[in-house]
Design a protein around this motif. Structure first.
Motif, mmCIF file in Angstrom:
data_model
loop_
_atom_site.group_PDB
_atom_site.id
_atom_site.type_symbol
_atom_site.label_atom_id
_atom_site.label_comp_id
_atom_site.label_asym_id
_atom_site.label_seq_id
_atom_site.Cartn_x
_atom_site.Cartn_y
_atom_site.Cartn_z
ATOM 1 N N GLU A 108 -2.917 6.445 -4.998
ATOM 2 C CA GLU A 108 -3.894 6.093 -3.906
ATOM 3 C C GLU A 108 -5.059 4.858 -3.929
ATOM 4 O O GLU A 108 -5.521 4.394 -2.705
ATOM 5 C CB GLU A 108 -3.842 7.073 -3.027
ATOM 6 C CG GLU A 108 -2.776 7.727 -2.379
ATOM 7 C CD GLU A 108 -1.450 7.161 -1.681
ATOM 8 O OE1 GLU A 108 -1.649 5.855 -1.134
ATOM 9 O OE2 GLU A 108 -1.011 7.890 -1.851
ATOM 10 N N GLY A 153 0.662 -0.841 -0.260
ATOM 11 C CA GLY A 153 -0.369 0.477 0.135
ATOM 12 C C GLY A 153 0.849 1.448 -0.008
ATOM 13 O O GLY A 153 0.376 2.272 -0.301
ATOM 14 N N TYR A 154 2.005 1.212 -0.145
ATOM 15 C CA TYR A 154 3.030 2.222 0.373
ATOM 16 C C TYR A 154 3.026 2.235 -1.105
ATOM 17 O O TYR A 154 4.004 0.616 -1.974
ATOM 18 C CB TYR A 154 4.203 2.308 1.303
ATOM 19 C CG TYR A 154 3.844 2.198 2.720
ATOM 20 C CD1 TYR A 154 4.002 3.624 3.194
ATOM 21 C CD2 TYR A 154 2.865 1.047 3.252
ATOM 22 C CE1 TYR A 154 3.249 3.815 4.338
ATOM 23 C CE2 TYR A 154 2.878 1.159 4.103
ATOM 24 C CZ TYR A 154 3.030 3.107 5.225
ATOM 25 O OH TYR A 154 2.573 2.976 6.294
ATOM 26 N N HIS A 155 4.074 3.394 -1.674
ATOM 27 C CA HIS A 155 4.070 3.697 -3.089
ATOM 28 C C HIS A 155 5.873 4.611 -3.143
ATOM 29 O O HIS A 155 6.366 4.527 -1.991
ATOM 30 C CB HIS A 155 3.225 4.956 -3.468
ATOM 31 C CG HIS A 155 2.084 4.388 -3.678
ATOM 32 N ND1 HIS A 155 1.750 3.148 -4.618
ATOM 33 C CD2 HIS A 155 1.289 5.077 -3.138
ATOM 34 C CE1 HIS A 155 -0.174 3.046 -4.278
ATOM 35 N NE2 HIS A 155 -0.482 4.206 -3.144
ATOM 36 N N THR A 215 6.366 5.017 0.913
ATOM 37 C CA THR A 215 5.334 6.341 1.577
ATOM 38 C C THR A 215 4.016 6.682 0.890
ATOM 39 O O THR A 215 4.040 6.074 0.260
ATOM 40 C CB THR A 215 6.562 8.096 0.583
ATOM 41 O OG1 THR A 215 7.173 8.021 1.265
ATOM 42 C CG2 THR A 215 5.029 8.840 0.750
ATOM 43 N N LYS A 216 3.140 6.868 1.078
ATOM 44 C CA LYS A 216 1.706 7.247 0.753
ATOM 45 C C LYS A 216 1.436 7.845 1.133
ATOM 46 O O LYS A 216 1.273 8.964 2.265
ATOM 47 C CB LYS A 216 0.537 5.553 0.753
ATOM 48 C CG LYS A 216 0.645 6.029 2.437
ATOM 49 C CD LYS A 216 -0.202 3.935 2.882
ATOM 50 C CE LYS A 216 -0.544 4.255 4.207
ATOM 51 N NZ LYS A 216 -0.950 2.764 4.143
ATOM 52 N N TYR A 276 8.090 10.427 -3.438
ATOM 53 C CA TYR A 276 6.610 10.138 -4.193
ATOM 54 C C TYR A 276 6.297 10.961 -4.613
ATOM 55 O O TYR A 276 5.733 10.517 -6.380
ATOM 56 C CB TYR A 276 6.152 9.888 -2.743
ATOM 57 C CG TYR A 276 4.080 9.657 -3.193
ATOM 58 C CD1 TYR A 276 3.865 8.679 -2.767
ATOM 59 C CD2 TYR A 276 3.479 10.927 -3.520
ATOM 60 C CE1 TYR A 276 2.554 8.325 -2.450
ATOM 61 C CE2 TYR A 276 2.629 11.151 -3.940
ATOM 62 C CZ TYR A 276 1.580 9.888 -3.257
ATOM 63 O OH TYR A 276 0.983 9.444 -3.045
#
Length: 150
Positions: A146, A11-13, A88-89, A47
């Motif tokens: 997201e 779920g983090y980018h 990071t998200k 990000y």
């Protein structure tokens, strides 16, 4: 990257790897607390780089991000030698001018979260030195990345 670390970063980018540098440590033989803010900064920039790659024209020439505040939760000390994984998200867009970015810092050696940073980023017009609404193209791109509407 192990399956355990992959699961933590799910779920983090813009996942990046950084080495722990000898010079990042202090006299207590662990990474100095101020370095975690720099690590989180590198993760946030990665990000934003992902967002820009998807929109090569950019988000505007005078409007950009500026750090308004940061909260860092220290979970375990990092030490040299080690490698960090950072993801990071965007977790929230509380108003038209700001968004919250969460960065996770994970120790490769220990396969554990070393720190979690939440930064409030404000869209800032550098030509007039004032905060400004986040450009719609940026807001939409964040929502696409997201997979949700804020």
């Amino acid at each position: 990257m192990t399956d355990k670390v992959k699961e933590m970063l799910n779920g983090y980018h813009a996942i990046i790897e950084l080495p722990v540098q000898w010079g990042d440590m202090d006299l207590a033989n662990h990474v100095n607390n101020v370095m975690y803010a720099r690590y989180a900064e590198s993760a946030r920039v990665a990000y934003l780089d992902v967002l820009e790659k998807e929109n090569p024209a950019g988000f505007g020439t005078t409007i950009g991000p500026i750090l308004a505040e940061i909260n860092i939760q220290y979970k375990m000390p990092l030490r040299y030698p080690d490698l960090m994984y950072l993801g990071t998200k965007v977790i929230e867009m509380p108003d038209e001018c700001s968004y919250l970015m969460e960065s996770l810092i994970i120790s490769k050696k220990h396969e554990r979260v070393a720190a979690r940073a939440v930064a409030k980023i404000v869209s800032y017009d550098y030509s007039i030195f004032k905060k400004t609404p986040t450009p719609e193209v940026l807001r939409k791109r964040i929502e696409e990345l997201e997979g949700k509407t804020f």
